[in-house]
Design an enzyme around this catalytic site. Sequence first.
Site, PDB file in Angstrom:
ATOM      1  N   ASP A  73       0.902 -24.564   9.896  1.00  0.00           N
ATOM      2  CA  ASP A  73       0.128 -23.721  10.591  1.00  0.00           C
ATOM      3  C   ASP A  73      -1.189 -21.802  10.121  1.00  0.00           C
ATOM      4  OD1 ASP A  73       2.128 -21.779  10.893  1.00  0.00           O
ATOM      5  OD2 ASP A  73       1.187 -20.893  12.661  1.00  0.00           O
ATOM      6  N   ARG A  95      -8.001 -29.255   1.588  1.00  0.00           N
ATOM      7  CA  ARG A  95      -6.346 -28.334   2.897  1.00  0.00           C
ATOM      8  C   ARG A  95      -6.254 -30.248   4.107  1.00  0.00           C
ATOM      9  NH1 ARG A  95     -10.852 -25.234   4.597  1.00  0.00           N
ATOM     10  NH2 ARG A  95     -11.654 -25.845   5.946  1.00  0.00           N
ATOM     11  N   LYS A 185       2.914 -21.251  19.523  1.00  0.00           N
ATOM     12  CA  LYS A 185       3.895 -20.580  18.975  1.00  0.00           C
ATOM     13  C   LYS A 185       2.430 -19.203  18.854  1.00  0.00           C
ATOM     14  CE  LYS A 185       3.398 -19.680  14.398  1.00  0.00           C
ATOM     15  NZ  LYS A 185       3.461 -18.760  12.778  1.00  0.00           N
ATOM     16  N   GLU A 225       8.013 -15.303  18.666  1.00  0.00           N
ATOM     17  CA  GLU A 225       8.364 -15.389  17.793  1.00  0.00           C
ATOM     18  C   GLU A 225       7.750 -13.616  17.192  1.00  0.00           C
ATOM     19  OE1 GLU A 225       6.837 -16.431  13.175  1.00  0.00           O
ATOM     20  OE2 GLU A 225       6.711 -17.354  14.507  1.00  0.00           O
ATOM     21  N   GLU A 227       8.283 -11.050  14.972  1.00  0.00           N
ATOM     22  CA  GLU A 227       9.236 -10.589  13.683  1.00  0.00           C
ATOM     23  C   GLU A 227       9.084  -9.889  13.521  1.00  0.00           C
ATOM     24  OE1 GLU A 227       7.437 -12.208   9.083  1.00  0.00           O
ATOM     25  OE2 GLU A 227       6.437 -12.886  10.923  1.00  0.00           O
ATOM     26  N   LYS A 267      11.604 -17.308  18.197  1.00  0.00           N
ATOM     27  CA  LYS A 267      11.913 -17.862  16.547  1.00  0.00           C
ATOM     28  C   LYS A 267      11.631 -16.664  16.143  1.00  0.00           C
ATOM     29  CE  LYS A 267       9.053 -19.178  12.671  1.00  0.00           C
ATOM     30  NZ  LYS A 267       7.541 -19.889  12.123  1.00  0.00           N
ATOM     31  N   SER A 309      11.319 -17.513   7.804  1.00  0.00           N
ATOM     32  CA  SER A 309      11.881 -17.299   6.251  1.00  0.00           C
ATOM     33  C   SER A 309      11.487 -16.584   5.981  1.00  0.00           C
ATOM     34  CB  SER A 309      11.920 -18.629   5.342  1.00  0.00           C
ATOM     35  OG  SER A 309      10.395 -18.905   5.456  1.00  0.00           O
ATOM     36  N   GLY A 310      10.256 -15.906   6.196  1.00  0.00           N
ATOM     37  CA  GLY A 310       9.702 -14.505   6.087  1.00  0.00           C
ATOM     38  C   GLY A 310       9.866 -14.052   4.973  1.00  0.00           C
ATOM     39  N   GLY A 311       9.797 -15.151   4.279  1.00  0.00           N
ATOM     40  CA  GLY A 311      10.211 -14.499   2.132  1.00  0.00           C
ATOM     41  C   GLY A 311      10.700 -14.653   1.866  1.00  0.00           C
ATOM     42  N   SER A 336      12.393 -23.180  11.298  1.00  0.00           N
ATOM     43  CA  SER A 336      11.029 -22.907  11.755  1.00  0.00           C
ATOM     44  C   SER A 336      10.623 -22.178  10.449  1.00  0.00           C
ATOM     45  CB  SER A 336      10.488 -22.431  12.740  1.00  0.00           C
ATOM     46  OG  SER A 336       9.220 -22.262  12.717  1.00  0.00           O
ATOM     47  N   TYR A 398      -0.787 -13.818   7.347  1.00  0.00           N
ATOM     48  CA  TYR A 398      -1.032 -15.094   7.898  1.00  0.00           C
ATOM     49  C   TYR A 398      -2.496 -15.398   7.933  1.00  0.00           C
ATOM     50  CZ  TYR A 398       3.418 -16.129   7.941  1.00  0.00           C
ATOM     51  OH  TYR A 398       5.747 -16.214   7.579  1.00  0.00           O
TER      52      TYR A 398
END
Length: 398
Positions: A73, A95, A185, A225, A227, A267, A309-311, A336, A398
């Site tokens: 996304d 894309r 999301k 989410e 984060e 998430k 996963s965040g990097g 995810s 993002y």
Amino acid sequence: MASTSLLKASPVLDKSEWVKGQSVLFRQPSSASVVLRNRATSLTVRAASSYADELVKTAKTIASPGRGILAMDESNATCGKRLDSIGLENTEANRQAFRTMLVSAPGLGQYISGAILFEETLYQSTTEGKKMVDVLVEQNIVPGIKVDKGLVPLVGSNNESWCQGLDGLSSRTAAYYQQGARFAKWRTVVSIPNGPSALAVKEAAWGLARYAAISQDSGLVPIVEPEILLDGEHGIDRTYDVAEKVWAEVFFYLAQNNVMFEGILLKPSMVTPGAECKDRATPEQVSSYTLKLLRNRVPPAVPGIMFLSGGQSEVEATLNLNAMNQGPNPWHVSFSYARALQNTCLKTWAGRPENVNAAQTTLLARAKANSLAQLGKYTGEGESEEAKEGMFVKGYTY
């Protein structure tokens, strides 16, 4: 519903003195509403939308054994950065080609239960002229949609952010449902180096709760989410303390907004040290801290925990997930992932049609690895050095 019982037990409704003072009588709620009555008014508060049964079914489908979510996304700007890394121009055609390659990977639905799409993709067709949504459904993958409008500076905070997008959300989610999306999301973030301030935490939690309630009312399962950004030199204990406060606030406001817990997916970030911390954590340590936090903060009514996963590197994210599934959990503990599924696949593809099959094979290998991790059966054998490379980017957007 379990969420209704949680509402009754929450600090919001468990205030006997306040109730006595207002002369309010509580009636046992139905699955659709909570009724509050006093002498002057009769007020019905909805505790679950008319989509309640469908929401539960969708959430359970996504949280099915051995499967997780492909997060694809990225905004057009972020997707452009990914394409630029392989020397491609950020055009709609490029894309489209990249996303077509992802969704059409043969057998992807064996490992992937849901795919989060950007709005462009939800309404887009593949390079062969077939709707992206239809391709996913044929693979037994539930289409989802990113609905937030991104992060902006939070005035009055310590250089922190808040997530915008509530304006017009109800009409947008209704349209997304009609287009075939069945979950949504909303990503908000909390920065440890910048505080986090009480204002930022409350704003993040309230925004997530309002979004979740609106999404459920439109038939979309909300992915919640919150984060905790990896940025910083802090240790794993500091991450745990912050996450504990954030998650408590999130579930407090979810209850206040009558969100049905059986119809959401969480998430979160895994509990890890800051990316710049010298003391690294083993998968066993990450698992121990993260599962402790889940047990202390997340109701078992929530069907699935779909970690971001965040990097982290592709392998690191998979090893940590595998460690969390070495014993039984009251929730489906899964993934995810965006970069942790796409990174090697993107480099293998390199924008060349002749590389599509090889890139899809790479994607399926990563999806299978995380499927095994969800089942607690991942060994890490045969992983490439590229898959072990970290993907943390300081201040990543993002």
